[in-house]
Design an enzyme around this catalytic site. Structure first.
Site, PDB file in Angstrom:
ATOM      1  N   SER A 114       3.827  -2.013  10.424  1.00  0.00           N
ATOM      2  CA  SER A 114       5.285  -2.037  10.667  1.00  0.00           C
ATOM      3  C   SER A 114       5.931  -3.361  10.310  1.00  0.00           C
ATOM      4  O   SER A 114       6.878  -3.803  10.970  1.00  0.00           O
ATOM      5  CB  SER A 114       5.602  -1.656  12.130  1.00  0.00           C
ATOM      6  OG  SER A 114       5.228  -0.314  12.369  1.00  0.00           O
ATOM      7  N   GLU A 143      -6.717   4.645   7.932  1.00  0.00           N
ATOM      8  CA  GLU A 143      -6.493   6.055   7.604  1.00  0.00           C
ATOM      9  C   GLU A 143      -7.713   6.651   6.910  1.00  0.00           C
ATOM     10  O   GLU A 143      -8.003   7.838   7.041  1.00  0.00           O
ATOM     11  CB  GLU A 143      -5.214   6.185   6.754  1.00  0.00           C
ATOM     12  CG  GLU A 143      -3.981   5.955   7.635  1.00  0.00           C
ATOM     13  CD  GLU A 143      -2.782   5.358   6.931  1.00  0.00           C
ATOM     14  OE1 GLU A 143      -2.732   5.374   5.694  1.00  0.00           O
ATOM     15  OE2 GLU A 143      -1.884   4.861   7.638  1.00  0.00           O
ATOM     16  N   HIS A 174      -9.398   1.085   5.066  1.00  0.00           N
ATOM     17  CA  HIS A 174      -8.113   1.288   5.754  1.00  0.00           C
ATOM     18  C   HIS A 174      -8.332   2.257   6.923  1.00  0.00           C
ATOM     19  O   HIS A 174      -9.128   3.187   6.817  1.00  0.00           O
ATOM     20  CB  HIS A 174      -7.068   1.837   4.778  1.00  0.00           C
ATOM     21  CG  HIS A 174      -5.693   1.802   5.357  1.00  0.00           C
ATOM     22  ND1 HIS A 174      -5.252   2.740   6.268  1.00  0.00           N
ATOM     23  CD2 HIS A 174      -4.673   0.921   5.196  1.00  0.00           C
ATOM     24  CE1 HIS A 174      -4.005   2.430   6.626  1.00  0.00           C
ATOM     25  NE2 HIS A 174      -3.638   1.335   5.996  1.00  0.00           N
ATOM     26  N   LYS A 215       0.162   4.238  -0.227  1.00  0.00           N
ATOM     27  CA  LYS A 215      -0.454   5.416   0.404  1.00  0.00           C
ATOM     28  C   LYS A 215      -0.208   6.660  -0.467  1.00  0.00           C
ATOM     29  O   LYS A 215      -0.223   6.548  -1.680  1.00  0.00           O
ATOM     30  CB  LYS A 215       0.046   5.573   1.848  1.00  0.00           C
ATOM     31  CG  LYS A 215      -0.137   4.278   2.653  1.00  0.00           C
ATOM     32  CD  LYS A 215       0.088   4.441   4.132  1.00  0.00           C
ATOM     33  CE  LYS A 215      -0.118   3.097   4.826  1.00  0.00           C
ATOM     34  NZ  LYS A 215      -0.021   3.184   6.284  1.00  0.00           N
ATOM     35  N   ASN A 269       0.872  -1.176   0.000  1.00  0.00           N
ATOM     36  CA  ASN A 269       0.000   0.000   0.000  1.00  0.00           C
ATOM     37  C   ASN A 269       0.909   1.226   0.000  1.00  0.00           C
ATOM     38  O   ASN A 269       1.500   1.560   1.021  1.00  0.00           O
ATOM     39  CB  ASN A 269      -0.889  -0.048   1.257  1.00  0.00           C
ATOM     40  CG  ASN A 269      -1.740   1.200   1.395  1.00  0.00           C
ATOM     41  OD1 ASN A 269      -1.795   2.039   0.487  1.00  0.00           O
ATOM     42  ND2 ASN A 269      -2.403   1.333   2.532  1.00  0.00           N
ATOM     43  N   GLU A 305      -4.958  -4.871  10.729  1.00  0.00           N
ATOM     44  CA  GLU A 305      -3.923  -3.851  10.934  1.00  0.00           C
ATOM     45  C   GLU A 305      -4.212  -3.098  12.230  1.00  0.00           C
ATOM     46  O   GLU A 305      -5.046  -2.168  12.230  1.00  0.00           O
ATOM     47  CB  GLU A 305      -3.924  -2.851   9.769  1.00  0.00           C
ATOM     48  CG  GLU A 305      -3.619  -3.468   8.423  1.00  0.00           C
ATOM     49  CD  GLU A 305      -3.082  -2.430   7.443  1.00  0.00           C
ATOM     50  OE1 GLU A 305      -2.040  -2.704   6.844  1.00  0.00           O
ATOM     51  OE2 GLU A 305      -3.679  -1.345   7.301  1.00  0.00           O
ATOM     52  N   GLY A 358       3.021   2.267  10.890  1.00  0.00           N
ATOM     53  CA  GLY A 358       4.005   3.337  10.758  1.00  0.00           C
ATOM     54  C   GLY A 358       4.727   3.682  12.052  1.00  0.00           C
ATOM     55  O   GLY A 358       5.437   4.679  12.125  1.00  0.00           O
TER      56      GLY A 358
HETATM   57  P1  13P Z   1       3.320   0.388   7.630  1.00  0.00           P
HETATM   58  O1  13P Z   1       3.825  -0.901   7.024  1.00  0.00           O
HETATM   59  O2  13P Z   1       4.011   1.594   7.121  1.00  0.00           O
HETATM   60  O3  13P Z   1       3.230   0.294   9.121  1.00  0.00           O
HETATM   61  O4  13P Z   1       1.798   0.551   7.095  1.00  0.00           O
HETATM   62  C1  13P Z   1       0.923  -0.500   7.217  1.00  0.00           C
HETATM   63  C2  13P Z   1      -0.314  -0.136   6.495  1.00  0.00           C
HETATM   64  O5  13P Z   1      -1.064   0.710   6.916  1.00  0.00           O
HETATM   65  C3  13P Z   1      -0.575  -0.834   5.228  1.00  0.00           C
HETATM   66  O6  13P Z   1      -1.871  -0.612   4.789  1.00  0.00           O
END
Ligand code: 13P
Length: 257
Positions: free
Chosen positions: A216, A102, A100, A14, A12, A170, A176
């Site tokens: 992560s 976010e 997601h 982002k 992803n 997640e 992150g």
């Molecule tokens: P990270 O791998 O940067 O922690 O992000 C995970 C994520 O949100 C994937 O959708």
């Protein structure tokens, strides 16, 4: 349609990459994937919407899968700034990530919205990667199971099958942050999710639906998660932004199986 028999390593991106580095990343991964004979993992790239067509061209014929990071619940209409699952399918996407954390946090998406988006992906003939996971506060309050239970009940549409649905667990606090849950707690949560899917759908479907861990995940810790019996791949953010790291995560297979 997705290949449900292989684990899924999903990137992803982002809101990262511009045209040149996005295409270069996709090209590097396409070369690596193509050079692998009968890769036992499926690999998915989910770039920002404006790069989907270019990334699609860069990976054409490589066997890599393409996906969107979101989709609208409707197939067309007056929805400024939104993108339909129909267009994603038309661009060669096999998946849309929906729900997601976010999007849930920054765009106020509810479980009902996520369910409608997943249903729209199914209708368009692409797979929905439905994201669930508890926040830091919910984690500290020992509410993770209750939160994920409600998210599965509210976000997985009728008609979900192993061919059209992937679940991504997640934990929001792991995204992150460099912090991860213990592998044992990830296994417990994935086992719980599978049980909820069996109740919501049926046992056979629940057994076959791929459940990804995300948060992560890096080349250093990936194998600890990918080798868990109920972890069928990863949804990777930061470590999917360099071909070296993303490929290194995927190289946990076949070790992880
Ligand atoms: P990270 O791998 O940067 O922690 O992000 C995970 C994520 O949100 C994937 O959708």
């Amino acid at each position: 349609m997705p290949d449900t028999h292989r684990p899924l390593i999903a990137g992803n991106w982002k809101m990262n990459t511009l045209q040149a580095d996005g295409v270069a990343l996709a090209t590097d991964l396409a070369e690596l994937y193509q050079a692998t004979s009968e890769p036992i993992f499926e690999m998915l790239l989910a770039p920002p919407f404006p790069l989907i067509a270019k990334v699609g061209e860069a990976i054409a014929g490589s066997g890599l899968s393409l996906g969107g990071q979101d989709c609208h619940r409707l197939s067309k209409g007056a929805h400024t700034g939104d993108v339909s699952a129909v267009l994603l399918a038309d661009l060669g996407c096999r998946y849309a990530i929906v729900g997601h954390s976010e999007r849930r946090a920054n765009h106020g998406e509810t479980d009902a919205d996520v369910m409608a988006k997943a249903a729209a992906a199914h209708k368009a003939g692409i797979g929905a990667i439905i994201c669930v996971g508890e926040t830091q506060e919910e984690h500290e309050d020992d509410k993770s199971i209750d939160v994920v239970k409600a998210q599965i009940a509210g976000s997985v549409p009728d008609g979900a099958t192993a061919a059209n649905t992937v679940i991504a667990y997640e934990p929001v606090w792991a995204i992150g942050s460099g912090r991860t849950p213990s592998p044992a707690s990830v296994q417990d949560m994935h086992d719980f999710i599978r049980g909820e899917l069996a109740a919501r759908l049926d046992g056979e479907t629940a057994d076959d639906i791929r459940i990804l861990y995300g948060g992560s995940m890096t080349p250093n810790n990936a194998v600890e998660f990918l080798r868990l019996p109920d972890v069928d791949g990863g949804l990777i953010g930061g470590a999917s932004l360099t071909a070296e790291d993303f490929w290194a995560v995927a190289q946990c297979y076949p070790l992880a199986t």
